[in-house]
Write an enzyme that holds these catalytic residues in place. Structure first.
Site, PDB file in Angstrom:
ATOM      1  N   HIS A   1       0.871  -1.176   0.000  1.00 30.55           N
ATOM      2  CA  HIS A   1       0.000   0.000   0.000  1.00 30.55           C
ATOM      3  C   HIS A   1       0.911   1.230   0.000  1.00 30.55           C
ATOM      4  O   HIS A   1       2.034   1.175   0.509  1.00 30.55           O
ATOM      5  CB  HIS A   1      -0.831  -0.062   1.287  1.00 30.55           C
ATOM      6  CG  HIS A   1      -1.894   0.973   1.398  1.00 30.55           C
ATOM      7  ND1 HIS A   1      -1.630   2.250   1.830  1.00 30.55           N
ATOM      8  CD2 HIS A   1      -3.223   0.918   1.156  1.00 30.55           C
ATOM      9  CE1 HIS A   1      -2.764   2.934   1.846  1.00 30.55           C
ATOM     10  NE2 HIS A   1      -3.754   2.152   1.446  1.00 30.55           N
TER      11      HIS A   1
ATOM     12  N   ASP B   1       2.907  -4.601   8.083  1.00 29.68           N
ATOM     13  CA  ASP B   1       1.707  -3.794   7.902  1.00 29.68           C
ATOM     14  C   ASP B   1       0.529  -4.740   8.148  1.00 29.68           C
ATOM     15  O   ASP B   1       0.191  -5.573   7.310  1.00 29.68           O
ATOM     16  CB  ASP B   1       1.695  -3.226   6.481  1.00 29.68           C
ATOM     17  CG  ASP B   1       0.389  -2.509   6.160  1.00 29.68           C
ATOM     18  OD1 ASP B   1      -0.578  -2.619   6.939  1.00 29.68           O
ATOM     19  OD2 ASP B   1       0.333  -1.853   5.103  1.00 29.68           O
TER      20      ASP B   1
ATOM     21  N   GLN C   1      -4.597  -5.250   7.118  1.00 32.93           N
ATOM     22  CA  GLN C   1      -5.596  -6.193   6.602  1.00 32.93           C
ATOM     23  C   GLN C   1      -5.528  -7.559   7.270  1.00 32.93           C
ATOM     24  O   GLN C   1      -6.370  -8.415   6.972  1.00 32.93           O
ATOM     25  CB  GLN C   1      -5.429  -6.367   5.074  1.00 32.93           C
ATOM     26  CG  GLN C   1      -5.601  -5.082   4.273  1.00 32.93           C
ATOM     27  CD  GLN C   1      -6.993  -4.460   4.415  1.00 32.93           C
ATOM     28  OE1 GLN C   1      -7.929  -5.080   4.951  1.00 32.93           O
ATOM     29  NE2 GLN C   1      -7.153  -3.227   3.962  1.00 32.93           N
TER      30      GLN C   1
ATOM     31  N   LYS D   1     -10.616  -0.649  10.508  1.00 30.75           N
ATOM     32  CA  LYS D   1     -10.751  -1.830   9.639  1.00 30.75           C
ATOM     33  C   LYS D   1     -11.149  -3.058  10.442  1.00 30.75           C
ATOM     34  O   LYS D   1     -11.360  -4.128   9.896  1.00 30.75           O
ATOM     35  CB  LYS D   1      -9.436  -2.085   8.904  1.00 30.75           C
ATOM     36  CG  LYS D   1      -9.108  -0.974   7.895  1.00 30.75           C
ATOM     37  CD  LYS D   1      -7.967  -1.376   7.015  1.00 30.75           C
ATOM     38  CE  LYS D   1      -7.365  -0.219   6.240  1.00 30.75           C
ATOM     39  NZ  LYS D   1      -8.245   0.309   5.208  1.00 30.75           N
TER      40      LYS D   1
ATOM     41  N   CYS E   1      -4.860   2.577  -3.591  1.00 30.51           N
ATOM     42  CA  CYS E   1      -3.598   3.012  -2.970  1.00 30.51           C
ATOM     43  C   CYS E   1      -2.494   1.965  -3.131  1.00 30.51           C
ATOM     44  O   CYS E   1      -1.652   1.791  -2.233  1.00 30.51           O
ATOM     45  CB  CYS E   1      -3.779   3.370  -1.493  1.00 30.51           C
ATOM     46  SG  CYS E   1      -4.971   4.669  -1.231  1.00 30.51           S
TER      47      CYS E   1
HETATM   48  N1  C6P Z   1      -6.426   0.393   2.708  1.00 31.99           N
HETATM   49  C1  C6P Z   1      -8.265   0.134   1.134  1.00 31.99           C
HETATM   50  O1  C6P Z   1      -9.336   0.459   0.644  1.00 31.99           O
HETATM   51  P1  C6P Z   1      -5.122   3.608   7.042  1.00 31.99           P
HETATM   52  O2  C6P Z   1      -5.771   4.397   5.951  1.00 31.99           O
HETATM   53  O3  C6P Z   1      -3.899   4.304   7.577  1.00 31.99           O
HETATM   54  O4  C6P Z   1      -6.073   3.137   8.078  1.00 31.99           O
HETATM   55  O5  C6P Z   1      -4.618   2.251   6.350  1.00 31.99           O
HETATM   56  C2  C6P Z   1      -3.679   2.322   5.325  1.00 31.99           C
HETATM   57  C3  C6P Z   1      -3.442   0.951   4.766  1.00 31.99           C
HETATM   58  C4  C6P Z   1      -2.189   0.374   4.934  1.00 31.99           C
HETATM   59  N2  C6P Z   1      -1.933  -0.867   4.498  1.00 31.99           N
HETATM   60  C5  C6P Z   1      -2.853  -1.608   3.886  1.00 31.99           C
HETATM   61  C6  C6P Z   1      -2.526  -2.990   3.461  1.00 31.99           C
HETATM   62  C7  C6P Z   1      -4.142  -1.073   3.673  1.00 31.99           C
HETATM   63  O6  C6P Z   1      -5.067  -1.820   3.063  1.00 31.99           O
HETATM   64  C8  C6P Z   1      -4.437   0.232   4.104  1.00 31.99           C
HETATM   65  C9  C6P Z   1      -5.772   0.861   3.825  1.00 31.99           C
HETATM   66  C10 C6P Z   1      -7.758   0.860   2.353  1.00 31.99           C
HETATM   67  O7  C6P Z   1      -7.598  -0.787   0.670  1.00 31.99           O
HETATM   68  C11 C6P Z   1      -7.843   2.337   2.171  1.00 31.99           C
HETATM   69  S1  C6P Z   1      -6.759   2.934   0.894  1.00 31.99           S
END
Ligand code: C6P
Length: 408
Positions: free
Chosen positions: A124, A201, A204, A227, A366
């Site tokens: 991401h 990370d 997910q 999430k 992203c």
């Molecule tokens: N992915 C998606 O629709 P935040 O926004 O900081 O809570 O998470 C960022 C992030 C980091 N790593 C991974 C693997 C992610 O999937 C995400 C967030 C969302 O896929 C929003 S772009």
């Protein structure tokens, strides 16, 4: 099915919503953010109605209550990921801020020009851009574990990269596009054998299956409450104590200090050293309530249910002529199905599905370099959670047939 889904769905007020008369919501965008059970909404509501006060600052009853609630939530989160101590759980705003915190503090204190950081091609942007910024500022080098056509990481290529002596290996536990669940334990053990620090990370993974930081032996892990059924505006960084203690603080201000003089300061102990300013207190309470909810269902049950739904979704989507699915077969995958349709742009697919109440995300999610790797600008993405049903997958499939009819 091991879970009583109808019972679970009753806990999520938004899932009862009709978007338009006769059009029931089918929420297939939990990878972007999950829906919230009533218990999370009520915990935050009750905090504001009964206990609201700033934390760590007052001796009055409300201040003590809110501080206790804030810290109890941290304890729940620490137990949820099997951290040895709640001191190892730093509240942040989200996964992105947790990853940036490590890039700003640990990395700036420990990396010098020419040092190597290994990432993967499926990251991401939140685990790419902080490193691009550091590369521009500090001259660190970046290398990427390649993603094979089947959506899995090429571990032989990774082993070759390790021979270059990386200082850090930072990678996603589960891809938000391909759904690939990476073999984190193996990747971490190999990194450690090569002398590298590791960061996961967990945006997910932590919401969808049991993640045990001790068993993984990971050095840092980032994740977001929103999430995993919790509120937006709060996330966490887990770190090994010795690393966190040796790191300089991130942001400066209240709560992260022990003592301030006109020309100097002494940083606070863990975890407060990294928590500057008034934090997201009600959100921490909601985060704790989300962990309680997931525990009450059981993470193994959550994972088993999502696996069943994902298998079914892949089977049904594969039957549709013109649909191309991305990512590995179900056994290597979490609840994500990203696809293209030969006759329509992913945004058009998402828009027409929305007309029937089916919420999917379209775009590069992203993860632009990953889409470039597969030679496409965008995908449509359906994603599943503990409240998803096979009937919802059927609604998705019906919607895609409708798109095909419109565009052919
Ligand atoms: N992915 C998606 O629709 P935040 O926004 O900081 O809570 O998470 C960022 C992030 C980091 N790593 C991974 C693997 C992610 O999937 C995400 C967030 C969302 O896929 C929003 S772009």
């Amino acid at each position: 099915m091991s879970l009583d889904i109808e019972h679970i769905r009753q806990d999520f007020p938004i899932l009862k919503r009709e978007l338009r008369p006769g059009v029931k919501l089918v929420y297939l965008d939990s990878t972007a953010t999950a829906q919230k059970p009533a218990s999370v909404i009520e915990a935050m509501d009750s905090f504001y109605r009964l206990s609201n006060a700033n934390i760590h600052r007052g001796v009055h009853t409300l201040a003590e209550e809110s501080t206790a609630l804030y810290e109890q939530a941290r304890e729940k989160i620490a137990r949820f990921i099997n951290a040895a101590s709640p001191r190892q759980v730093i509240y942040t705003r989200n996964t992105t801020e947790s990853l940036n915190l490590v890039a700003y503090t640990w990395a700036r204190a420990n990396l010098k020009p020419g040092d190597l950081v290994i990432l993967t091609e499926m990251e991401h942007h939140s685990n790419l851009v902080p490193w691009h910024m550091l590369a521009a500022e500090r001259g660190i080098r970046l290398e990427f574990i390649p993603v094979a056509e089947n959506g899995l990481l090429d571990l032989d290529a990774y082993k070759k990269l390790l021979e270059l002596g990386p200082k850090l290996v930072s990678f996603t536990h589960m891809s938000n596009v391909l759904g690939t669940i990476n073999p984190a334990k193996e990747i971490i053990a190999l990194a450690h054998a090569a002398g590298a620090v590791t960061m996961l990370d967990g945006a997910q993974s932590v919401p969808h299956f049991a993640v045990d930081v001790k068993a993984l032996d990971v050095d840092f892990m980032a994740f977001s409450a929103h999430k995993m059924l919790g509120p937006t505006g709060i996330g966490a960084l887990y770190g090994k104590t010795a690393l966190l203690e040796a790191m300089p603080p991130f942001l400066g201000g209240g709560d992260m200090i022990k003592e301030v003089k006109l020309r100097s300061f002494r940083a606070n102990d863990l975890p407060y050293k990294f928590e500057a300013g008034t934090p997201a207190i009600a959100e921490a309470v909601g985060f704790g309530a989300a962990v309680d909810y997931l525990n009450s269902v059981g993470m193994d049950n959550v994972a088993a249910h999502e696996h069943e739904i994902t298998e079914y979704a892949l089977e049904r989507l594969e039957e549709i002529p013109g649909v191309k699915l991305f990512g590995p077969e179900a056994k290597f995958k979490g609840g994500v199905a990203a696809f293209t349709l030969d006759c329509a742009h992913p945004h058009d697919v998402a828009q027409i599905l929305d007309g029937d109440g089916v919420a999917v995300r379209a775009g590069h999610h992203c993860a632009q370099p990953l889409h470039e790797k597969f030679g496409i600008p965008a995908t449509s993405r359906a994603s599943f959670y503990l409240y998803s049903t096979k009937e919802e997958v059927d609604r998705l499939v019906d919607g895609i047939y409708k798109v095909k009819k419109i565009f052919s």
